[in-house]
Design a protein around this motif. Structure first.
Motif, PDB file in Angstrom:
ATOM      1  N   SER A 106      18.200 -29.913  18.947  1.00  0.00           N
ATOM      2  CA  SER A 106      17.764 -31.019  18.085  1.00  0.00           C
ATOM      3  C   SER A 106      16.992 -32.009  18.953  1.00  0.00           C
ATOM      4  N   PHE A 107      15.693 -31.776  19.052  1.00  0.00           N
ATOM      5  CA  PHE A 107      14.856 -32.575  19.941  1.00  0.00           C
ATOM      6  C   PHE A 107      14.356 -33.835  19.254  1.00  0.00           C
ATOM      7  N   LYS A 221      13.555 -25.408  17.525  1.00  0.00           N
ATOM      8  CA  LYS A 221      14.992 -25.322  17.298  1.00  0.00           C
ATOM      9  C   LYS A 221      15.694 -24.363  18.247  1.00  0.00           C
ATOM     10  N   ASN A 222      14.963 -23.384  18.752  1.00  0.00           N
ATOM     11  CA  ASN A 222      15.558 -22.382  19.635  1.00  0.00           C
ATOM     12  C   ASN A 222      14.650 -22.188  20.852  1.00  0.00           C
ATOM     13  N   LEU A 223      15.272 -22.087  22.013  1.00  0.00           N
ATOM     14  CA  LEU A 223      14.520 -22.013  23.263  1.00  0.00           C
ATOM     15  C   LEU A 223      14.843 -20.728  24.015  1.00  0.00           C
ATOM     16  N   LEU A 224      13.853 -20.263  24.763  1.00  0.00           N
ATOM     17  CA  LEU A 224      14.053 -19.220  25.763  1.00  0.00           C
ATOM     18  C   LEU A 224      13.789 -19.851  27.119  1.00  0.00           C
ATOM     19  N   LEU A 225      14.739 -19.710  28.009  1.00  0.00           N
ATOM     20  CA  LEU A 225      14.610 -20.249  29.368  1.00  0.00           C
ATOM     21  C   LEU A 225      14.304 -19.111  30.327  1.00  0.00           C
ATOM     22  N   ASP A 226      13.248 -19.271  31.109  1.00  0.00           N
ATOM     23  CA  ASP A 226      13.007 -18.338  32.212  1.00  0.00           C
ATOM     24  C   ASP A 226      12.946 -19.115  33.518  1.00  0.00           C
ATOM     25  N   THR A 227      13.611 -18.586  34.522  1.00  0.00           N
ATOM     26  CA  THR A 227      13.622 -19.206  35.844  1.00  0.00           C
ATOM     27  C   THR A 227      13.361 -18.124  36.873  1.00  0.00           C
ATOM     28  N   THR A 228      12.263 -18.239  37.586  1.00  0.00           N
ATOM     29  CA  THR A 228      11.899 -17.251  38.601  1.00  0.00           C
ATOM     30  C   THR A 228      11.962 -17.880  39.979  1.00  0.00           C
ATOM     31  N   GLY A 229      12.153 -17.037  40.999  1.00  0.00           N
ATOM     32  CA  GLY A 229      12.214 -17.609  42.331  1.00  0.00           C
ATOM     33  C   GLY A 229      12.354 -16.575  43.421  1.00  0.00           C
ATOM     34  N   THR A 230      12.499 -17.080  44.636  1.00  0.00           N
ATOM     35  CA  THR A 230      12.608 -16.232  45.820  1.00  0.00           C
ATOM     36  C   THR A 230      14.024 -16.188  46.366  1.00  0.00           C
TER      37      THR A 230
END
Length: 546
Positions: A106-107, A221-230
């Protein structure tokens, strides 16, 4: 250290406390209030507490610290049924991926600003300017699972965020502001990391920019989180902190399958600590139940486990808890530093000046008498400042920081002159002349010793000034010297010299090379000198000193 803006309305809504109580308790939690505005307060937190880099994280901590909601926060994760595939070709580029589905968001304007601020703060504190970790947040309803993390050709095209035209990945690095800012992280690889959905549409070009397709708005209303790294641990930390912050804002978390792992894992970690060790360190006489109650105020799960031991469940977002003493530090915070009595130390000693400090004091008097102003640069620096900008080769004996917090502080200084030029860069809009010096420790081949350096910045600075000032300093310090030609690339050829003292090369002086000036964005000539203080007769030489 990061400065976080906390909206009063949003913070009061999440804590249930009024702003007067909040402002009174915030410093006791371990923060510095930078400024108080009508609608928000700017607060500085230590980099070791990235879980406090959002309004949601601060509200969670305050509720416990103020006794409004104590104990361990439980975060439930249900399966989403969604999957991510990872291209093996990413192994040498950016191998680690973390993800989560965040539903029932709920933003409003305040919560969006909080999430964006948390994302950027994590990029700085955990991600080292996105080189170690980069975070993407997407509108889940705009894409089709399963998702794919692939190594893509540079010619792949999509519409990047804040643009209305398709661009190739190479064009993004050249034309997009974010592309120019972060190109150095990926440009050396033949393939680029890319995140797509099952229809081949681009969600993100990590660590550079998201796609316009998944832009987040107040209607999302719905999110996808992506986190990339080393580094997997850093990726896990970023995912955990973001997910738990979103739960505090009222969202639900669902897991994503990546290979044989389910992301995220929001379960606590159990530690067993001894209450008597905590009392010994803190000088307190707390019972086990009292210590457990204090830890519950700091949002731990804590209970006596018998025989003087406490069973402590550490929240998943507390990446800073690495030792039992970290737990006892939180006991002290909850107990209240103001409750510890101020007493005179039982140890009495009579001090005397360190010979090195006495020698440094004499040098300060000499340089001040020659019209220089003392500055105190940072002890930590980086390869760019110490070597590359100076056109000098990287020294193999430099002392590196094992786990640097930022890319600006990766090594201990081995020279002082580059740091003085960096100060001139920061003050390039100030009036001229600028004549500054410093005396301090450097580390080389594992040995700590002292150097002196000065720079003179003004339109008439030249080799004659460098030689004349070096001669005056050596004369005042009773140092017989011989000036010889130098090959130091930081100085102009033919306008540089080496100070030969007691049969060794003890210092350099001359006019700084234009390429070095350009690297430091300095527009006027600079005369400079640096001297190893170990050549002074009064210096207490100890080659075994670490």
């Amino acid at each position: 250290m990061p400065v976080i803006s906390l909206s009063f309305d949003y913070l009061e809504r999440l804590t249930g406390a009024d702003r007067e109580d909040i402002l009174k308790r915030l410093p006791m939690l371990g923060s510095d209030i930078e400024r108080i505005e009508e609608d928000h307060v700017d607060v500085e937190f230590f980099p070791n507490r990235p879980d406090l880099f959002s309004v949601e994280g601060v509200a969670r901590a305050l509720r416990g610290f103020m006794g409004l909601e104590t104990g361990l926060a439980i975060y439930r994760v249900t399966p989403s049924g969604m999957k991510f595939t990872v291209d093996p070709a990413l192994a040498p580029i950016r191998p680690f991926l973390g993800s989560a589905v965040i539903r029932n968001v709920s933003f409003d304007e305040e919560s969006i600003l909080s999430v964006m601020g948390l994302q950027e703060a994590l990029h700085w504190a955990v991600g080292r300017g996105r080189s170690k970790v980069a975070i993407g947040i997407h509108d889940l309803d705009a894409v089709t699972p399963p998702f794919h993390y692939v190594a893509s050709e540079r010619t792949r095209r999509f519409v990047p965020l804040d643009f209305d035209e398709e661009m190739s990945l190479e064009e993004i690095l050249l034309r997009h502001p974010k592309g120019r800012a972060y190109a150095a992280i990926v440009d050396r690889y033949p393939l680029f990391p890319l995140i797509t959905d099952d229809l081949g549409r681009v969600l993100s070009f990590p660590p550079v920019i998201n796609g316009e397709l998944t832009r987040v708005s107040t209607k999302t209303k719905n999110l996808l989180l992506d986190t990339t790294g080393t580094e997997e641990r850093a990726v896990r930390t970023a995912v955990t902190i973001l997910c738990t912050a979103m739960v505090e804002a009222g969202a639900d978390i669902e897991s994503v399958q990546i290979g044989d792992m389910s992301w995220p894992d929001l379960s606590p970690v159990t530690r067993y600590v001894r209450a008597d060790e905590g009392n010994r360190l803190l000088g307190t006489g707390l019972s086990q139940p009292e210590m457990a109650e204090l830890l519950q105020k700091m949002r731990y799960g804590a209970e006596p486990a018998g025989d003087g031991i406490l069973r402590v469940r550490v929240p998943c977002y507390r990446a800073d808890i690495m030792h039992d003493w970290d737990v006892f530090e939180d006991v002290a915070i909850a107990y209240g530093y103001e409750r510890f009595p101020a007493v005179i130390s039982a140890t009495f000693t009579i001090g005397r000046p360190n010979p090195v400090n006495s020698l440094a004091g004499i040098i300060r008097q000499v340089l001040a008498g020659l019209g220089f102003i003392e500055v105190i640069p940072f002890t930590l620096s980086n390869e760019q400042v110490m070597f590359y900008r100076m056109q000098r080769p990287v020294s193999p004996s430099v002392l590196r920081v094992m786990h640097p917090i930022t890319e600006d502080h990766t090594l201990v200084r081995s020279d002082l002159l580059p740091l003085l030029l960096e100060i001139c860069q920061l003050n390039r809009h100030r009036e001229l002349p600028q004549r500054i010096f410093c005396v301090g420790d450097v580390v080389e081949q594992g040995i700590t010793y002292q150097r002196m350096a000065w720079v003179s910045l003004h339109p008439g600075a030249d080799f004659s000034e460098a030689l004349g000032t070096a001669d005056a300093i050596c004369r005042e310090l009773s140092l017989p010297y011989e000036a010889e030609e130098s090959g130091d690339p930081a100085f102009i050829d033919g306008r540089r010299g080496v100070l030969g003292i007691c049969g060794r090369q003890a210092g350099v002086f001359g006019e700084i090379h234009p390429a070095v000036l350009n690297a430091f964005e300095i527009e006027h000539p600079v005369a400079a000198m640096e001297l190893d203080l170990r050549v002074l007769p009064e210096y207490p030489v100890r080659q075994d000193s670490p």
